[in-house]
Design a protein around this motif. Structure first.
Motif, short mmCIF file in Angstrom:
data_model
loop_
_atom_site.label_atom_id
_atom_site.label_comp_id
_atom_site.label_asym_id
_atom_site.label_seq_id
_atom_site.Cartn_x
_atom_site.Cartn_y
_atom_site.Cartn_z
N CYS A 9 -22.51 116.96 -23.52
CA CYS A 9 -22.26 115.66 -24.12
C CYS A 9 -21.30 114.87 -23.23
O CYS A 9 -20.24 115.39 -22.86
CB CYS A 9 -21.68 115.83 -25.51
N VAL A 16 -25.36 119.70 -26.19
CA VAL A 16 -26.05 118.76 -27.08
C VAL A 16 -27.31 119.41 -27.64
O VAL A 16 -27.82 120.37 -27.08
CB VAL A 16 -26.40 117.43 -26.37
N THR A 19 -31.78 115.58 -25.81
CA THR A 19 -31.62 114.42 -24.95
C THR A 19 -32.91 113.63 -24.99
O THR A 19 -33.99 114.21 -24.82
CB THR A 19 -31.34 114.84 -23.49
N VAL A 41 -28.00 111.16 -25.99
CA VAL A 41 -27.89 112.56 -26.43
C VAL A 41 -27.53 112.61 -27.90
O VAL A 41 -26.89 111.71 -28.44
CB VAL A 41 -26.84 113.34 -25.59
N CYS A 43 -25.36 114.88 -30.26
CA CYS A 43 -24.31 115.90 -30.20
C CYS A 43 -23.90 116.31 -31.60
O CYS A 43 -23.60 115.46 -32.45
CB CYS A 43 -23.11 115.33 -29.43
N ARG A 44 -23.86 117.59 -31.82
CA ARG A 44 -23.48 118.13 -33.13
C ARG A 44 -22.06 117.71 -33.51
O ARG A 44 -21.78 117.46 -34.68
CB ARG A 44 -23.59 119.65 -33.09
N SER A 45 -21.18 117.58 -32.54
CA SER A 45 -19.78 117.21 -32.82
C SER A 45 -19.60 115.70 -32.93
O SER A 45 -19.02 115.21 -33.90
CB SER A 45 -18.86 117.74 -31.72
N CYS A 46 -20.05 114.97 -31.95
CA CYS A 46 -19.78 113.53 -31.88
C CYS A 46 -20.61 112.71 -32.87
O CYS A 46 -20.15 111.65 -33.30
CB CYS A 46 -20.04 113.02 -30.47
#
Length: 107
Positions: A9, A16, A19, A41, A43-46
């Motif tokens: 990411c 990620v 994409t 992308v 992203c599991r976190s963002c």
């Protein structure tokens, strides 16, 4: 679209989930259309607080292969997610931070 061998990411450097690369165009200073590609992308976190990504994150958070029903839902969820993120303007602070990471050799 890629779900394997994805880059980290650009916002947090975590792996990620997928994409997506798609056509993108803009106008330069002279008004001429410039065509290219844009990559986004997931992203599991963002993206956890992004309403456009919620259902797609939930679907991809399950371990193992997608069931036939989940696979059928996948394309619609990706399309909805891309429709939401496709025309978002970049966050200037995030862009500056990414440039700093690039200049430091971290990307």
């Amino acid at each position: 679209m890629r779900t394997s061998q994805t880059p980290p990411c650009p916002r947090c450097a975590a792996p990620v989930l997928l994409t997506a690369r798609y056509p993108h165009a803009w106008r330069n200073r002279s008004g001429k259309r410039v065509a290219g590609f844009k990559e986004t992308v997931l992203c599991r976190s963002c993206d956890v607080s992004d309403p456009a990504a919620g259902e797609l994150l939930a679907l991809l958070s399950d371990d193992g292969p997608l069931t036939p029903a989940a696979f059928e839902a996948f394309s619609g969820l990706v399309r909805d997610w891309l429709d939401a993120v496709r025309d978002r303007a970049p966050n200037r602070a995030e862009l500056d931070a990414q440039e700093a990471r690039w200049r430091a050799g971290e990307l």
